[in-house]
Design a protein around this motif. Sequence first.
Motif, PDB file in Angstrom:
ATOM      1  N   SER A 169       2.397  29.725 -31.590  1.00 56.21           N
ATOM      2  CA  SER A 169       3.552  28.869 -31.887  1.00 56.21           C
ATOM      3  C   SER A 169       3.097  27.624 -32.629  1.00 56.21           C
ATOM      4  CB  SER A 169       4.250  28.464 -30.587  1.00 56.21           C
ATOM      5  OG  SER A 169       4.817  29.573 -29.947  1.00 56.21           O
ATOM      6  N   GLY A 170       3.916  27.201 -33.587  1.00 52.20           N
ATOM      7  CA  GLY A 170       3.574  26.001 -34.336  1.00 52.20           C
ATOM      8  C   GLY A 170       4.365  25.937 -35.628  1.00 52.20           C
ATOM      9  N   PHE A 171       4.003  24.971 -36.431  1.00 54.50           N
ATOM     10  CA  PHE A 171       4.651  24.759 -37.728  1.00 54.50           C
ATOM     11  C   PHE A 171       3.651  25.167 -38.798  1.00 54.50           C
ATOM     12  CE2 PHE A 171       8.044  23.346 -40.177  1.00 54.50           C
ATOM     13  CZ  PHE A 171       7.701  22.381 -41.105  1.00 54.50           C
ATOM     14  N   TYR A 172       4.020  26.147 -39.601  1.00 53.43           N
ATOM     15  CA  TYR A 172       3.114  26.707 -40.600  1.00 53.43           C
ATOM     16  C   TYR A 172       3.543  26.256 -41.988  1.00 53.43           C
ATOM     17  CZ  TYR A 172       1.185  29.606 -36.928  1.00 53.43           C
ATOM     18  OH  TYR A 172       0.560  30.024 -35.791  1.00 53.43           O
ATOM     19  N   LEU A 173       2.582  25.794 -42.723  1.00 55.56           N
ATOM     20  CA  LEU A 173       2.851  25.283 -44.058  1.00 55.56           C
ATOM     21  C   LEU A 173       2.012  26.021 -45.086  1.00 55.56           C
ATOM     22  CD1 LEU A 173       2.823  21.550 -43.061  1.00 55.56           C
ATOM     23  CD2 LEU A 173       4.724  22.617 -44.261  1.00 55.56           C
ATOM     24  N   CYS A 174       2.674  26.440 -46.140  1.00 53.39           N
ATOM     25  CA  CYS A 174       1.998  27.028 -47.283  1.00 53.39           C
ATOM     26  C   CYS A 174       1.865  25.952 -48.355  1.00 53.39           C
ATOM     27  CB  CYS A 174       2.798  28.216 -47.812  1.00 53.39           C
ATOM     28  SG  CYS A 174       2.077  29.036 -49.243  1.00 53.39           S
ATOM     29  N   ALA A 175       0.808  25.998 -49.102  1.00 54.67           N
ATOM     30  CA  ALA A 175       0.602  25.013 -50.165  1.00 54.67           C
ATOM     31  C   ALA A 175      -0.129  25.658 -51.332  1.00 54.67           C
ATOM     32  CB  ALA A 175      -0.181  23.812 -49.646  1.00 54.67           C
ATOM     33  N   TRP A 176       0.023  25.058 -52.492  1.00 51.50           N
ATOM     34  CA  TRP A 176      -0.737  25.505 -53.658  1.00 51.50           C
ATOM     35  C   TRP A 176      -1.325  24.294 -54.360  1.00 51.50           C
ATOM     36  CZ3 TRP A 176      -0.111  24.284 -58.841  1.00 51.50           C
ATOM     37  CH2 TRP A 176       1.062  23.576 -59.181  1.00 51.50           C
ATOM     38  N   SER A 177      -2.396  24.534 -55.085  1.00 52.56           N
ATOM     39  CA  SER A 177      -2.966  23.499 -55.933  1.00 52.56           C
ATOM     40  C   SER A 177      -3.490  24.145 -57.197  1.00 52.56           C
ATOM     41  CB  SER A 177      -4.080  22.732 -55.218  1.00 52.56           C
ATOM     42  OG  SER A 177      -5.251  23.535 -55.095  1.00 52.56           O
ATOM     43  N   ASP A 178      -3.595  23.344 -58.231  1.00 53.70           N
ATOM     44  CA  ASP A 178      -4.258  23.782 -59.438  1.00 53.70           C
ATOM     45  C   ASP A 178      -5.718  24.074 -59.087  1.00 53.70           C
ATOM     46  OD1 ASP A 178      -5.836  23.185 -62.056  1.00 53.70           O
ATOM     47  OD2 ASP A 178      -3.736  23.381 -62.682  1.00 53.70           O
ATOM     48  N   PRO A 179      -6.336  25.061 -59.693  1.00 57.15           N
ATOM     49  CA  PRO A 179      -7.729  25.360 -59.332  1.00 57.15           C
ATOM     50  C   PRO A 179      -8.730  24.302 -59.765  1.00 57.15           C
ATOM     51  CG  PRO A 179      -6.955  26.791 -61.107  1.00 57.15           C
ATOM     52  CD  PRO A 179      -5.760  26.064 -60.585  1.00 57.15           C
ATOM     53  N   ARG A 180      -8.334  23.350 -60.617  1.00 50.24           N
ATOM     54  CA  ARG A 180      -9.255  22.275 -60.959  1.00 50.24           C
ATOM     55  C   ARG A 180      -9.545  21.461 -59.711  1.00 50.24           C
ATOM     56  NH1 ARG A 180      -6.084  19.014 -65.146  1.00 50.24           N
ATOM     57  NH2 ARG A 180      -4.431  19.647 -63.713  1.00 50.24           N
ATOM     58  N   PRO A 181     -10.732  20.852 -59.647  1.00 52.02           N
ATOM     59  CA  PRO A 181     -11.167  20.223 -58.396  1.00 52.02           C
ATOM     60  C   PRO A 181     -10.533  18.888 -58.066  1.00 52.02           C
ATOM     61  CG  PRO A 181     -12.836  19.959 -60.074  1.00 52.02           C
ATOM     62  CD  PRO A 181     -11.786  20.860 -60.657  1.00 52.02           C
ATOM     63  N   ASN A 182      -9.800  18.288 -58.949  1.00 47.65           N
ATOM     64  CA  ASN A 182      -9.313  16.934 -58.672  1.00 47.65           C
ATOM     65  C   ASN A 182      -7.804  16.887 -58.561  1.00 47.65           C
ATOM     66  OD1 ASN A 182      -8.811  17.531 -61.302  1.00 47.65           O
ATOM     67  ND2 ASN A 182      -9.329  15.528 -62.108  1.00 47.65           N
ATOM     68  N   THR A 183      -7.248  17.881 -57.924  1.00 47.04           N
ATOM     69  CA  THR A 183      -5.786  17.954 -57.868  1.00 47.04           C
ATOM     70  C   THR A 183      -5.283  17.962 -56.436  1.00 47.04           C
ATOM     71  OG1 THR A 183      -5.884  20.363 -57.976  1.00 47.04           O
ATOM     72  CG2 THR A 183      -5.617  19.171 -60.049  1.00 47.04           C
ATOM     73  N   GLU A 184      -4.037  17.545 -56.305  1.00 56.91           N
ATOM     74  CA  GLU A 184      -3.422  17.522 -54.988  1.00 56.91           C
ATOM     75  C   GLU A 184      -2.800  18.875 -54.672  1.00 56.91           C
ATOM     76  OE1 GLU A 184      -2.487  15.967 -57.701  1.00 56.91           O
ATOM     77  OE2 GLU A 184      -0.319  15.681 -57.833  1.00 56.91           O
ATOM     78  N   ALA A 185      -2.420  19.043 -53.418  1.00 58.87           N
ATOM     79  CA  ALA A 185      -1.712  20.238 -52.982  1.00 58.87           C
ATOM     80  C   ALA A 185      -0.221  19.955 -52.909  1.00 58.87           C
ATOM     81  CB  ALA A 185      -2.227  20.691 -51.619  1.00 58.87           C
ATOM     82  N   PHE A 186       0.552  20.983 -53.216  1.00 58.53           N
ATOM     83  CA  PHE A 186       2.011  20.896 -53.136  1.00 58.53           C
ATOM     84  C   PHE A 186       2.465  21.848 -52.040  1.00 58.53           C
ATOM     85  CE2 PHE A 186       2.539  18.372 -56.918  1.00 58.53           C
ATOM     86  CZ  PHE A 186       1.417  18.682 -57.672  1.00 58.53           C
ATOM     87  N   PHE A 187       3.329  21.337 -51.177  1.00 58.59           N
ATOM     88  CA  PHE A 187       3.665  22.059 -49.962  1.00 58.59           C
ATOM     89  C   PHE A 187       5.053  22.677 -49.996  1.00 58.59           C
ATOM     90  CE2 PHE A 187       0.283  21.211 -46.913  1.00 58.59           C
ATOM     91  CZ  PHE A 187      -0.437  20.247 -47.585  1.00 58.59           C
ATOM     92  N   GLY A 188       5.169  23.827 -49.295  1.00 50.07           N
ATOM     93  CA  GLY A 188       6.466  24.390 -49.012  1.00 50.07           C
ATOM     94  C   GLY A 188       7.127  23.626 -47.878  1.00 50.07           C
ATOM     95  N   GLN A 189       8.309  24.064 -47.512  1.00 50.87           N
ATOM     96  CA  GLN A 189       9.082  23.356 -46.489  1.00 50.87           C
ATOM     97  C   GLN A 189       8.665  23.716 -45.072  1.00 50.87           C
ATOM     98  OE1 GLN A 189      11.533  20.775 -47.084  1.00 50.87           O
ATOM     99  NE2 GLN A 189      10.148  20.930 -48.818  1.00 50.87           N
TER     100      GLN A 189
END
Lengths: 113, 114
Positions: free
Chosen positions: A86-106
Amino acid sequence: SQTIHQWPATLVQPVGSPLSLECTVEGTSNPNLYWYRQAAGRGLQLLFYSVGIGQISSEVPQNLSASRPQDRQFILSSKKLLLSDSGFYLCAWSDPRPNTEAFFGQGTRLTVV
Amino acid sequence: AQSVTQPDIHITVSEGASLELRCNYSYGATPYLFWYVQSPGQGLQLLLKYFSGDTLVQGIKGFEAEFKRSQSSFNLRKPSVHWSDAAEYFCAVGAFSNDYKLSFGAGTTVTVRA
């Protein structure tokens, strides 16, 4: 623009049942993909990440698995759920370049009963 | 491997007062640093990020953060808090450990009182 879709938003499952959470990304190619779990007071725990199709890295041993059947699709699964899943699961993506942030689903609120 | 520590689990601040959230990181090289905000039951939204250059970075919603290499810190600040700032805040560090990954702190919950 890029978007990330994660579903379902809420899920109640009995102990021992299977699990499949899906995440898809639009508007980008070859993203890094991540599954995080969030427990109260423990921040975000990285469960899996993927740098390409079929490439999955597991960060912690657990009852879950992940797959990446397509470039922009990331699936979190379990054959038999435990109460502790049980818990809150979050999916995220980032550009494969090393200096980028992640963007999250809801996020998906999973309750195992 | 990189790690992030947010020493404050919960902070209560009055509306209109200033806010500072602490973040300390551990990483051998120059880190990539981020602050995210999460409203209840929602995903995470990026507030600001630091890669290089000016150590004081401005973000959305009136937030700013200062990178201090000597203290391994990246504290988040806002001069005047609004009730809508009540949320959970996460500091994160991006670094290489075989692959590039983001590691998050445990989060700080901010409560705003009228």
